[in-house]
Scaffold this active site. Structure first.
Site, PDB file in Angstrom:
ATOM      1  N   CYS A 129      40.905  45.341  23.989  1.00  0.00           N
ATOM      2  CA  CYS A 129      40.235  44.384  23.290  1.00  0.00           C
ATOM      3  C   CYS A 129      38.733  44.279  23.835  1.00  0.00           C
ATOM      4  CB  CYS A 129      41.081  43.038  23.210  1.00  0.00           C
ATOM      5  SG  CYS A 129      40.092  41.847  22.149  1.00  0.00           S
TER       6      CYS A 129
ATOM      7  N   CYS B  86      37.803  40.403  23.371  1.00  0.00           N
ATOM      8  CA  CYS B  86      37.950  39.511  24.394  1.00  0.00           C
ATOM      9  C   CYS B  86      37.462  39.824  25.527  1.00  0.00           C
ATOM     10  CB  CYS B  86      39.738  39.846  24.516  1.00  0.00           C
ATOM     11  SG  CYS B  86      40.527  39.947  22.975  1.00  0.00           S
ATOM     12  N   ASP B  87      37.314  41.061  26.041  1.00  0.00           N
ATOM     13  CA  ASP B  87      36.910  41.160  27.556  1.00  0.00           C
ATOM     14  C   ASP B  87      35.552  41.697  27.733  1.00  0.00           C
ATOM     15  OD1 ASP B  87      39.508  40.345  28.073  1.00  0.00           O
ATOM     16  OD2 ASP B  87      40.426  42.451  27.891  1.00  0.00           O
TER      17      ASP B  87
END
Ligand code: NAP
Length: 310
Positions: free
Chosen positions: A137, A140-141
């Site tokens: 992701c 997200c990261d």
């Protein structure tokens, strides 16, 4: 045991839409939302292709869309429980048994919208480095890779879209694809090729992910020549497709050989009173727009099925 009229399993676009429609039909739906409200869409960086959700000045995020859908469903009476379904029993017919970590339910009708999850590479080093350099992701990261070098695996729309997104943070993004031709659509291909931070390694797979505390390199193998080499990197972002979240339904509804629930054009599963919508039954389109449409259809058919029984 809690008694419910309609239980919706999953809170992605299909689930939240089914919640909105069944709530407006006065069916007082309960959504078992899972651990991630909105499912995969909440983790999507940019939503450019959902009609009616547009801003000329910036590209809105998946999270923003999920927020609106959630508010809209709750406004009309849907209730959400942040819990996960661990087991179901549909074998005796309605009322159906649904068990979560925290509760047991009896539901007159069930709409399954549990979605899909990212596929893994299945190579040595992948599992131990999840959260320490291996990610599925970008939204997200990506932030953790500011000023770093990353590789992206895959040649589809997800790999291209997420690869482009990652250039906001990383100094270089190297897309590793197992063929010499991309699967992703022309618009995304054009943007990726034009991006100076993105380069490609063709006909190549990752054989191993190496590192100490965090990822340091990937071992690559060229599928044409068989040659292997070590490619230093700080992060590995994997976008090689998805599998349906249907394990908890094994033996309960009919599925295809990949675990996708089989539905007919009325979103009915093999069990009368159990409907399904979204990616758990759709390996083809997998769009917010199609999931929403399927959620509408499943909700309307649920309402019809319940009223015909009364
Ligand atoms: P996908 O289209 O199935 O692409 C998966 C990619 O990963 C393919 O390039 C495939 O290679 C590669 N791959 C599969 N298994 C692999 C393995 N074990 N090792 C290395 N590479 C592997 O999946 P996706 O990109 O997640 O897209 C899924 C669907 O969502 C598509 O319909 C897509 O159009 C849609 N989507 C749309 C958007 C958008 O419209 N903005 C964004 C994201 C996704 P091959 O090409 O050789 O098969």
């Amino acid at each position: 045991m809690e008694k419910e009229k309609v239980v919706i399993i999953g809170s992605g676009p299909a689930g939240l839409t089914a919640a909105l429609y069944t709530a407006r039909a006065q069916l007082n739906p309960l959504v078992i939302a899972g651990s991630q409200l909105g499912g995969q869409v909440a983790l999507t960086s940019e939503i450019e292709n959902y009609p009616g959700f547009f801003d000329e000045t910036r590209v809105p995020t998946g999270n923003e869309l999920v927020d609106v859908m959630h508010k809209q469903a709750e406004h009309f009476g849907a209730r959400l429980e942040f819990d996960e379904v661990t087991a179901v029993d549909f074998r005796q017919g309605s009322p159906f048994y649904v068990k979560t970590y925290g509760q047991e339910y009896q539901a007159e009708a069930v709409i399954v919208t549990a979605g899909a999850a990212p596929r893994r590479l299945g190579v040595p080093g992948e599992e131990p480095f999840i959260g320490r350099g291996v990610s599925y992701c970008g939204t997200c990261d990506g932030f953790f890779f500011r000023g770093k070098e990353v590789v992206v695996v895959g040649g589809g729309d997800s790999a291209l879209e997420e690869g482009i997104f990652l250039t906001k943070f990383a100094t270089t993004v190297t897309i590793i694809h197992r063929r010499s031709e991309l699967r992703g659509g022309p618009a995304l291909q054009k943007r990726a090729f034009a991006n100076p931070k993105i380069s490609f390694i063709w006909d190549t797979v990752i054989e191993e992910i190496e590192g100490n505390e965090t990822v340091q390199a990937v071992k690559l193998r060229n599928l044409q020549t068989g040659a292997t080499k070590r490619h230093p990197t700080d992060g590995v972002f994997v976008f090689i497709g998805h599998y349906p979240n249907s394990k908890f339904l094994e033996g309960q509804v009919q599925m295809d050989e990949h675990g996708y629930i089989i539905t007919d054009e009325l979103m009915r599963t093999s069990v009368p009173g159990v409907f399904a919508a979204g990616e758990i039954q759709d390996p083809i389109y997998r769009q917010v727009g199609t999931s929403v449409g399927q959620g509408v259809a499943a909700a309307m058919q649920t309402e019809k099925w319940l009223s015909e029984r009364e």
